[in-house]
Design a protein around this motif. Structure first.
Motif, PDB file in Angstrom:
ATOM      1  N   THR A  36     -45.513  73.309   4.023  1.00  0.00           N
ATOM      2  CA  THR A  36     -45.513  73.924   2.697  1.00  0.00           C
ATOM      3  C   THR A  36     -44.412  74.970   2.566  1.00  0.00           C
ATOM      4  OG1 THR A  36     -47.031  75.718   3.291  1.00  0.00           O
ATOM      5  CG2 THR A  36     -48.015  73.615   2.606  1.00  0.00           C
ATOM      6  N   SER A  37     -43.996  75.210   1.310  1.00  0.00           N
ATOM      7  CA  SER A  37     -42.957  76.207   1.042  1.00  0.00           C
ATOM      8  C   SER A  37     -43.395  77.601   1.468  1.00  0.00           C
ATOM      9  CB  SER A  37     -42.608  76.213  -0.446  1.00  0.00           C
ATOM     10  OG  SER A  37     -42.078  74.969  -0.836  1.00  0.00           O
ATOM     11  N   ALA A  38     -44.675  77.917   1.228  1.00  0.00           N
ATOM     12  CA  ALA A  38     -45.195  79.231   1.601  1.00  0.00           C
ATOM     13  C   ALA A  38     -45.121  79.441   3.116  1.00  0.00           C
ATOM     14  CB  ALA A  38     -46.632  79.384   1.111  1.00  0.00           C
ATOM     15  N   ALA A  39     -45.464  78.408   3.873  1.00  0.00           N
ATOM     16  CA  ALA A  39     -45.437  78.507   5.333  1.00  0.00           C
ATOM     17  C   ALA A  39     -44.001  78.655   5.832  1.00  0.00           C
ATOM     18  CB  ALA A  39     -46.085  77.276   5.956  1.00  0.00           C
TER      19      ALA A  39
ATOM     20  N   GLU B  63     -41.410  79.997   4.142  1.00  0.00           N
ATOM     21  CA  GLU B  63     -40.948  81.342   3.820  1.00  0.00           C
ATOM     22  C   GLU B  63     -41.552  82.383   4.758  1.00  0.00           C
ATOM     23  OE1 GLU B  63     -41.737  82.086  -0.274  1.00  0.00           O
ATOM     24  OE2 GLU B  63     -40.423  80.478  -0.989  1.00  0.00           O
ATOM     25  N   ALA B  64     -42.811  82.215   5.092  1.00  0.00           N
ATOM     26  CA  ALA B  64     -43.473  83.146   6.016  1.00  0.00           C
ATOM     27  C   ALA B  64     -42.834  83.073   7.406  1.00  0.00           C
ATOM     28  CB  ALA B  64     -44.960  82.834   6.093  1.00  0.00           C
TER      29      ALA B  64
END
Length: 336
Positions: free
Chosen positions: A203-206, A208-209
Motif C-alpha cells: 500500500t501507498s501508506a506503508a 510512505e511510512a
C-alpha cells in the motif's frame, strides 16, 4: 523536518572536520579504506551511497512511467544543460582562470593539468548522488530515475568525443568498468531492491511510512560518506590548501551558474518543482568516479588533472547542500 534534516549542514561540517582529523591521525585506516576499490570505485563509499539511494528507489512506481511523457520539459532541460552547455562552460572557465586570472601563481604546465581535470568533471554529469539530492528536495523518484538513466545512455556515446574535442586528445580511453559498475551499483541494484520492497509493502501508506523510517539512515549514510571522502583526501587539503582554493573557484562558479540556468529555465517553462529541482541538480553535480578514473588513466595518479577532479569531490557536497536548501525555500514559486 527531522532533526537530521534540520541540522544537516551542521552534521556535514562536523563530518568534514572529522574526516580531516581521521586522515591525519589514522592514516592506516584511511589507506585500508582506499584500498577497498574496484574499477576506480571505492566499495566502502559505494555501499554508503547505495544505502542513500535505496530508500528513494522504494518510491519509484513503474506504473507511473507512462506519465513521464506528459512532462518532457524537465528531461529536455537536463539534456540541453548537461550536454550542450555544461562541458563547454567548464572548459571556458578553466581556461579563463588558469591561463589568465591565476597565471601569476600557477606554472603553465600545472595550469594545463588543472584545465584538463576540470574539463573531465564538466563532461560527466552525476549518476549516484543526484538521487540523494532529489530525495532531499522531495523530487519525483520515477522522473529522476528516467533523467539519470537517459544521461547515462548519452554518456556512453558522448563522453569520450566531448573530452577529446575539448582536450585536443584523440586517444581517450574510457574506463568502461567504472561506468558499468557505477550504473549497476547506483541504479540497477537499488532499483531492483526498491521494487521488491515496494511489492512487499503493497500500500501507498506503508511505502510512505517505510521511506520516513529509512530517511534518517540515508542521511547518516551521507554523513559517513563525507567523513570517508575527506579522510581519503585530507592530505591533499593540508599539503597545498592554496592550490585547492584556486581550483575550487571555477568549480564553484560553474556549479552555481549551471544550477541557476537550469532552475531558471524550469521556472520559465512552468515545470513542477518535484521535477524542476532534480533536473537542475543533475547538471550541477558530477560523476566524480568517472572523472577521477579518466584523469588517472590519461595523466597519472599524482597529476594536476587528477588533483582537480579530487577537488570536485570535496566541493560537491557543501555546494549541493546549499542548492538543496535554496530549492526547498523556493518550492512555492513553482507549480505543484
Amino acid at each position: 523536518m527531522s532533526i537530521f534534516e534540520k541540522y544537516l549542514s551542521l552534521w556535514i561540517a562536523l563530518a568534514m572536520v572529522a574526516g580531516l582529523v581521521l586522515g591525519t591521525l589514522a592514516p592506516g585506516l584511511v589507506a585500508a579504506t582506499a584500498a577497498a576499490e574496484f574499477a576506480s570505485v571505492n566499495l566502502v563509499v559505494a555501499v554508503l551511497i547505495w544505502a542513500m539511494v535505496y530508500p528513494m528507489m522504494v518510491g519509484v512506481d513503474p506504473g507511473s512511467l507512462r506519465d513521464v511523457a506528459r512532462q518532457p520539459r524537465g528531461l529536455l532541460i537536463t539534456l540541453v544543460v548537461n550536454w550542450l552547455i555544461k562541458p563547454f562552460t567548464m572548459a571556458a572557465l578553466a581556461v579563463i582562470f588558469f591561463q589568465y586570472v591565476f597565471a601569476p601563481w600557477i606554472q603553465p604546465e600545472d595550469a594545463s593539468q588543472y584545465i584538463a581535470g576540470l574539463i573531465l568533471l564538466g563532461a560527466a554529469p552525476c549518476t549516484a548522488m543526484v538521487f540523494v539530492w532529489s530525495q532531499l528536495t522531495r523530487g519525483d523518484e520515477t522522473y529522476t530515475l528516467l533523467q539519470v538513466s537517459v544521461n547515462d545512455l548519452i554518456m556512453v556515446i558522448a563522453f569520450a568525443p566531448i573530452v577529446a574535442l575539448l582536450l585536443g586528445v584523440t586517444d581517450i580511453s574510457v574506463p568502461w568498468e567504472t561506468l558499468v559498475l557505477s550504473v549497476a551499483l547506483f541504479i540497477a541494484l537499488p532499483l531492483a531492491a526498491g521494487l521488491v520492497t515496494r511489492k512487499m509493502l503493497r500500500t501507498s501508506a506503508a511505502i510512505e511510512a517505510f521511506q520516513a523510517r529509512a530517511k534518517p539512515f540515508s542521511i547518516i549514510g551521507l554523513i559517513a560518506t563525507v567523513v570517508i571522502l575527506f579522510g581519503l583526501q585530507g592530505h591533499v587539503i593540508v599539503s597545498d590548501p592554496f592550490v585547492i582554493v584556486l581550483i575550487a573557484v571555477p568549480i564553484l562558479l560553474q556549479s552555481y551558474g549551471i544550477f541557476a540556468l537550469a532552475y531558471a529555465a524550469a521556472f520559465a517553462l512552468k515545470v513542477p518543482h518535484r521535477i524542476a529541482a532534480p533536473c537542475a541538480l543533475i547538471g550541477t553535480s558530477n560523476f566524480f568516479e568517472l572523472a577521477v578514473a579518466v584523469a588517472i588513466s590519461l595523466f597519472g595518479l599524482h597529476s594536476g588533472a587528477a588533483l582537480a577532479t579530487v577537488v570536485g569531490v570535496l566541493v560537491e557536497v557543501p555546494v549541493m547542500l546549499s542548492l538543496v536548501a535554496f530549492a526547498n525555500r523556493t518550492r512555492a514559486r513553482f507549480p505543484a
